[in-house]
Design a protein around this motif. Structure first.
Motif, PDB file in Angstrom:
ATOM      1  N   ASN A   2       0.819  -1.207  -0.004  1.00  0.00           N
ATOM      2  CA  ASN A   2       0.112   0.098  -0.066  1.00  0.00           C
ATOM      3  C   ASN A   2       0.767   1.196   0.029  1.00  0.00           C
ATOM      4  O   ASN A   2       2.044   1.121  -0.272  1.00  0.00           O
ATOM      5  CB  ASN A   2      -0.850  -0.153   1.247  1.00  0.00           C
ATOM      6  CG  ASN A   2      -0.145  -0.408   2.502  1.00  0.00           C
ATOM      7  OD1 ASN A   2       0.784   0.435   2.713  1.00  0.00           O
ATOM      8  ND2 ASN A   2      -0.514  -1.144   3.258  1.00  0.00           N
ATOM      9  N   ASP A   3       0.229   2.301   0.203  1.00  0.00           N
ATOM     10  CA  ASP A   3       0.984   3.565   0.099  1.00  0.00           C
ATOM     11  C   ASP A   3       2.219   3.842   1.289  1.00  0.00           C
ATOM     12  O   ASP A   3       3.021   4.787   0.977  1.00  0.00           O
ATOM     13  CB  ASP A   3       0.032   4.627   0.201  1.00  0.00           C
ATOM     14  CG  ASP A   3      -0.751   4.690  -1.018  1.00  0.00           C
ATOM     15  OD1 ASP A   3      -0.248   4.235  -1.956  1.00  0.00           O
ATOM     16  OD2 ASP A   3      -2.127   5.707  -0.828  1.00  0.00           O
ATOM     17  N   THR A   4       1.839   3.123   2.284  1.00  0.00           N
ATOM     18  CA  THR A   4       3.114   3.130   3.350  1.00  0.00           C
ATOM     19  C   THR A   4       4.069   2.053   3.199  1.00  0.00           C
ATOM     20  O   THR A   4       4.851   2.227   4.206  1.00  0.00           O
ATOM     21  CB  THR A   4       2.187   3.148   4.770  1.00  0.00           C
ATOM     22  OG1 THR A   4       1.630   1.647   4.889  1.00  0.00           O
ATOM     23  CG2 THR A   4       1.078   4.194   4.904  1.00  0.00           C
ATOM     24  N   ASN A  60      -0.698  -4.744  -5.486  1.00  0.00           N
ATOM     25  CA  ASN A  60      -0.347  -3.452  -5.366  1.00  0.00           C
ATOM     26  C   ASN A  60      -1.271  -2.543  -5.022  1.00  0.00           C
ATOM     27  O   ASN A  60      -2.482  -2.370  -5.855  1.00  0.00           O
ATOM     28  CB  ASN A  60       0.507  -2.637  -6.203  1.00  0.00           C
ATOM     29  CG  ASN A  60       0.943  -1.205  -6.138  1.00  0.00           C
ATOM     30  OD1 ASN A  60       0.979  -0.878  -4.992  1.00  0.00           O
ATOM     31  ND2 ASN A  60       1.147  -0.400  -6.896  1.00  0.00           N
ATOM     32  N   SER A  62      -1.385   0.475  -3.434  1.00  0.00           N
ATOM     33  CA  SER A  62      -1.064   1.867  -3.511  1.00  0.00           C
ATOM     34  C   SER A  62      -1.852   2.520  -4.780  1.00  0.00           C
ATOM     35  O   SER A  62      -1.801   2.070  -5.837  1.00  0.00           O
ATOM     36  CB  SER A  62       0.464   2.062  -3.644  1.00  0.00           C
ATOM     37  OG  SER A  62       0.720   3.473  -3.707  1.00  0.00           O
ATOM     38  N   GLU A  64      -0.821   5.728  -5.462  1.00  0.00           N
ATOM     39  CA  GLU A  64       0.138   6.821  -5.877  1.00  0.00           C
ATOM     40  C   GLU A  64       1.361   6.088  -6.549  1.00  0.00           C
ATOM     41  O   GLU A  64       1.812   6.517  -7.528  1.00  0.00           O
ATOM     42  CB  GLU A  64       0.638   7.659  -4.686  1.00  0.00           C
ATOM     43  CG  GLU A  64      -0.477   8.408  -4.122  1.00  0.00           C
ATOM     44  CD  GLU A  64       0.174   9.287  -2.712  1.00  0.00           C
ATOM     45  OE1 GLU A  64       1.329   9.005  -2.664  1.00  0.00           O
ATOM     46  OE2 GLU A  64      -0.634   9.949  -2.197  1.00  0.00           O
ATOM     47  N   ASN A  65       1.781   4.969  -6.007  1.00  0.00           N
ATOM     48  CA  ASN A  65       3.120   4.578  -6.331  1.00  0.00           C
ATOM     49  C   ASN A  65       2.835   3.136  -7.529  1.00  0.00           C
ATOM     50  O   ASN A  65       2.358   1.999  -6.835  1.00  0.00           O
ATOM     51  CB  ASN A  65       4.049   3.935  -5.236  1.00  0.00           C
ATOM     52  CG  ASN A  65       5.181   3.320  -5.801  1.00  0.00           C
ATOM     53  OD1 ASN A  65       5.622   3.331  -7.170  1.00  0.00           O
ATOM     54  ND2 ASN A  65       6.089   2.894  -4.863  1.00  0.00           N
ATOM     55  N   THR A 122      -2.178  -0.669 -10.107  1.00  0.00           N
ATOM     56  CA  THR A 122      -3.152  -0.611  -8.420  1.00  0.00           C
ATOM     57  C   THR A 122      -4.270  -1.891  -8.704  1.00  0.00           C
ATOM     58  O   THR A 122      -4.770  -2.074  -9.744  1.00  0.00           O
ATOM     59  CB  THR A 122      -3.676   0.487  -8.584  1.00  0.00           C
ATOM     60  OG1 THR A 122      -2.673   1.405  -8.506  1.00  0.00           O
ATOM     61  CG2 THR A 122      -4.460   0.799  -7.215  1.00  0.00           C
ATOM     62  N   ASP A 146      10.425  -0.084  -1.999  1.00  0.00           N
ATOM     63  CA  ASP A 146       9.807   1.358  -2.640  1.00  0.00           C
ATOM     64  C   ASP A 146      11.099   2.065  -3.216  1.00  0.00           C
ATOM     65  O   ASP A 146      11.985   2.112  -2.426  1.00  0.00           O
ATOM     66  CB  ASP A 146       9.370   2.313  -1.694  1.00  0.00           C
ATOM     67  CG  ASP A 146       8.819   3.477  -2.299  1.00  0.00           C
ATOM     68  OD1 ASP A 146       9.662   4.350  -1.994  1.00  0.00           O
ATOM     69  OD2 ASP A 146       7.708   3.704  -2.841  1.00  0.00           O
TER      70      ASP A 146
END
Length: 946
Positions: A2-4, A60, A62, A64-65, A122, A146
């Motif tokens: 995820n995003d973190t 994934n 996330s 954003e990424n 995503t 990341d």
């Protein structure tokens, strides 16, 4: 993800398939259902030819990424081939490659280990396949990163890598520079060992693929062969640390075996690399590390601990590398910290060794200082020994002089007694033993000079064949008396050469005397001389063979040792001191020759001496015969010598003008008639020597005695003797000082001096001749010789002065004009000419003074009347009165030739008050009256003094 999410280790979530053939394709693997789940965070496989497939799925979450994710095999630095397959939901497959044997440009991301940048949509399920294969051990972790987070962490890693590379370069240069100037083999091996260690570690930094991407074969060798250099370097270094004690012998043989195999492994890596080869060298490296730690243990607990400061830093580095080898063999489990420890250990080694280097340099400086101090002390000791040798030489010279003085007083009167009592046999015994004592004294003096290194070769020109023939003939009477057949043979009847007469005489006489001593009566002694002039270099070979008792083989190596005697018993059959052959050996070395001996016990002994031979042309010695003609009357020797030297283009050395031996001088006993004018001054601190010399000359000379050089100088200055016989070694003022003062004094410079001494080396003679000494006589001397020397010196000096004064006193107008330039005057005549010129100048200043007397002339030149009289008598064989009158008459003749004045005016102008007396003495001098002399001169007549 995820995003973190920043980092994930997917080890426990992967499935693994072992492809034992190593040939399965991706499509074949996709269909396989025999993948096995992995339960560990990391993977670890030994040396194998299998390929391993990893499979896992990524989702994934996330928003954003989607484009900046990294998939990598952390710490997997030994992989030859890495293939990444990404299977997207729509069936699309992406294939990315990497590994050590893949070109660097094909790799997707720079890192020390295989990392690949991937795109993960995503909420899409992506299946990931990793294929790895290598001939080395396989270990590592499967991770997801990341990208930005990896870069932030990677900067530290990249910085550490390049810092390590910089430190490696600087440290290696520093080690090699220090090794160049620190002559410690342990440190030099240490520098090479650490250099190899750094090169091996660089393969874990990812530098080699960047540097050698265009050279795959070289890249393979750097990755595989370089790792084998490290244990090879350790083995060589450790072998050098161990000495030859029994505890180390087995280890040294093992180390030699390891070195040989590791050296072969380095070469094999260039051509081939398989899992079997990799496994073998992994075990060998492990064995090497085990031997290394065992050696460290032995060195630490043995007296060889002095090198611990080299060993400890390498131990720090070797521990993680040893663990690395155990890990590659799966003996211990894979731990990422081991790789970090390797880099950390290198850093610790750099820091610790940098500190140790200070101690090494300090120790080296201390060693240099200690060595310099030791060399200085050694030099001081050598200087002291040389000084002591000089003192010993001086002592032997002095004691020799002291011995020669009583020997002179013994042998001299003995010779007189033999003439008076020819039938007294005991006189011959006394003389023979006296001469033997003199010979022993000479040998001791020569040995002392040899020890001090002051005995040098003194070559002189001469007929060597004639000289050796004369030496051999001296033993004929001994051979006849003992019924020994003595033969002498030479390859030449005559051979002119430069050779050292004294040393060759001592060599030959010692060898012949030794041969006769050990040869029984009725046997044979032979001497052969060969002049080897074919090829270069030329050589003189002298062989002396006897048929005596011989020498045992065990004693041959020591016969040239000083004071060594084969038979050292007190009751031995042969007498001797044991220094004859020792002196022969050292004299041969001084002459740059060699001596060899061959002997058979009971059969005989042969000594062979080989000396360098320097031949010359016989005409080159003609000058010496000219000098010898000085003993014959009416021979202008200086003109003959100068003329011959000029014609031949030759140069005479001081040694070629040395005094001639007595047998070259006339031995007639005719001496100048006894007259009060014949004064002989004897200077010696020994009253007996003075008395002996007085007894030789008192019938022909008025003998004056002086007790030392100072006393002699005072007496010579006052009395102006015809000749001086002077000892060299005296208190207050020695012979050299006396000679220097005498020859620089205006009143005494003409007096010839004969030095009487035991110090008659070439150096002493040259020094004496440079100071003005005219001849040398060595104690003990022969009465006939000293009489001949004194007579010839006086006669030679008289002839020189007669020739000199005959020209000096000629009127200028009557002297013939020479057609050729005359040779330069000797220094002696130049000094006397200066004195006569000074006398003439004083007379010319008072030429018209009829009251000018001899006393006034003597006062004008700072002499007494007696001194002036004896000096003029010696130089011109005239008196001071006649000298003044001759100058007046010479000037009168010049004035009369001009015709400007009449006879009466000329007589008064030159100091004659009586005209009749002037006419009388003028007619006696020129054969005509003054009035007729002027007219004859005007008519062009050639008149000369009577």
């Amino acid at each position: 993800m995820n995003d973190t999410t920043r980092f994930l280790s997917v080890g426990p979530r992967i499935n693994i398939l072992e492809d034992k053939t190593g040939q399965l394709t991706f499509e074949q693997v996709r269909q396989r259902r025999d993948f096995k789940p992995e339960k560990s965070e990391s993977f670890q496989y030994g040396f194998s030819s299998s390929a391993y497939w990893f499979r896992f799925e990524l989702i994934n979450r996330s928003q954003e990424n989607t484009r900046h994710w990294l998939l990598g095999l952390l710490d997997a630095t030994t992989l030859d081939y890495v293939d990444l397959y990404l299977v997207y939901p729509q069936g699309h497959v992406r294939h990315v490659t990497g590994g050590l044997k893949r070109p660097y440009v094909d790799q997707g991301f720079f890192a020390m280990t295989p990392f690949f940048r991937v795109e993960l949509p995503t909420n899409a399920r992506v299946t990931v396949f990793f294929r790895i294969k290598s001939s080395l051990a396989l270990y590592g972790k499967v991770t997801v990163w990341d990208e930005y987070y990896n870069l932030s962490k990677g900067r530290v890693a990249i910085f550490a890598i390049w810092m390590f590379l910089g430190l490696f370069i600087l440290r290696s240069l520093n080690n090699f520079v220090l090794a160049r100037f620190i002559p410690d083999p342990q440190f030099r091996f240490y520098a090479v060992c650490t250099f190899l260690l750094y090169l091996s570690t660089l393969s874990r930094t990812g530098i080699y693929p960047i540097l050698f991407s265009g050279y795959p074969r070289l890249l393979d060798w750097m990755n595989y062969g370089m790792g084998r250099l490290l244990p090879l370097g350790l083995a060589v270094w450790m072998y050098n640390l161990l000495d030859n004690r029994p505890v180390f012998r087995v280890l040294k043989w093992l180390l030699l075996g390891v070195m040989a195999v590791e050296g072969a492994g380095v070469l094999i890596a260039i051509f081939v690399q398989t899992d079997a080869i990799g496994r073998f060298f992994a075990y060998l490296m492990t064995l090497m590390y085990g031997l290394f730690f065992l050696n460290v243990f032995l060195i630490w607990f043995t007296p060889q601990r002095t090198r611990y400061h080299f060993v400890l830093p390498i131990v720090f580095c070797a521990i993680p590398f040893f663990l690395f080898q155990l890990q590659s063999l799966s003996i211990i489990s894979y731990r990422p910290v081991i790789s970090q420890l390797a880099l950390l250990a290198l850093a610790v080694e750099m820091v610790s060794m940098s500190l140790v280097l200070g101690r090494i340099v300090q120790t080296y400086i201390k060693d240099r200082i200690t060595t310099a101090n030791a060399l200085m002390l050694e030099k001081v000791e050598v200087d002291k020994l040389q000084e002591l040798n000089g003192v010993k030489t001086q002592f032997f010279a002095n004691i020799s002089h002291e011995f020669r003085t009583p020997l002179t007083l013994i042998l001299g009167p003995l010779a007189d007694l033999k003439e008076r009592f020819p039938n007294e046999s005991m006189l011959n015994v006394m003389e023979r033993n006296g001469n033997r004592l003199l010979s022993l004294i000479n040998q001791l003096l020569d040995l002392s000079k040899l020890e001090a290194g002051k005995l040098k070769a003194e070559p002189e020109p001469g007929d060597m064949a004639s000289f050796l023939r004369t030496l051999a003939s001296a033993f004929n009477s001994l051979a006849d008396s003992r019924v020994i057949l003595f033969s002498f043979q030479q390859s030449r009847l005559s051979y002119w050469a430069n050779f050292d007469r004294d040393k060759i005489e001592k060599i030959v006489t010692n060898l012949l005397a030794n041969a006769f001593k050990f040869t029984p009566d009725g046997s044979e002694v032979a001497m052969t001389v060969s002049y080897q002039t074919e090829g270069m270099p030329h050589a003189l070979v002298i062989s002396v063979r006897d048929t005596g008792i011989g020498i045992a083989v065990a004693n041959l190596p020591r016969i040239f040792d000083r004071f060594y005697q084969v038979d050292g018993k007190a009751n031995r059959n042969y007498e001797g001191t044991g220094i004859g052959l020792a002196m022969v050996d050292e004299l041969v070395r001084v002459l740059n020759g060699t001596i060899a001996v061959a002997s058979t016990e009971g059969v005989g002994t042969t000594f062979t001496v080989t000396l360098p031979l320097v031949g010359i042309d016989p005409p080159q010695l003609a000058v010496l015969s000219l000098v010898q003609q000085a003993t014959q009357p009416d021979v202008p020797v200086m003109q003959l010598v100068a003329k011959h030297v000029s014609e031949q283009g030759m140069v005479l050395s001081a040694s070629q003008l040395r005094p001639f031996p007595v047998d070259s001088l006339p031995v007639t006993e005719l001496l100048p008639q006894s007259a009060p004018e014949n004064l002989l001054l004897v200077i010696d601190d020994n009253a007996d020597i003075r008395a002996y010399v007085r007894s030789i000359f008192e019938a022909d000379y008025q003998v004056i005695e002086a007790i030392d050089g100072q006393d002699g100088l005072e007496r010579a200055t006052v009395m102006l003797p015809n000749i001086v016989i002077c000892d060299l070694m005296m208190p207050r003022l020695d012979g050299f000082g006396f000679c220097r003062a005498l020859k620089t004094g205006e009143a005494t410079s003409h007096i010839p001096v004969v030095m009487l001494t035991a110090k008659a080396t070439v150096e002493d003679r040259i020094e004496g001749f440079e100071l003005g000494a005219d001849d040398y006589l060595t104690k003990p001397f022969n009465r006939v010789e000293i009489r001949a020397r004194v007579r010839n010196l006086i006669q030679q000096r008289q002839r020189l002065y007669q020739h000199f004064i005959a020209k000096a006193l000629l009127p200028a107008a009557t002297q013939p004009v020479p057609e050729l330039a005359e040779p330069a005057k000797p220094a002696l005549l130049a000094a006397e000419q200066k004195f006569l010129d000074r006398l003439t100048a004083v007379v010319m200043q008072h030429l018209d003074d009829a009251d000018f007397t001899v006393e006034a002339l003597a006062e004008g030149v700072n002499m007494s009347r007696t001194q002036l009289h004896r000096k003029l008598k010696a130089l011109t064989d005239t008196t001071a009165t006649l000298f003044i009158r001759d100058i007046r008459l010479t000037r009168a003749a010049e004035l009369l030739r001009t015709g400007a004045d009449n006879v009466s005016q000329v007589a008064h102008a030159v100091g004659f008050d009586s005209l009749s007396y002037f006419a009388k003495v003028f007619q006696e001098r020129y054969g005509v009256l003054p009035s007729h002399y002027g007219r004859a001169s005007s008519a062009g007549s050639k008149l000369s003094p009577q």
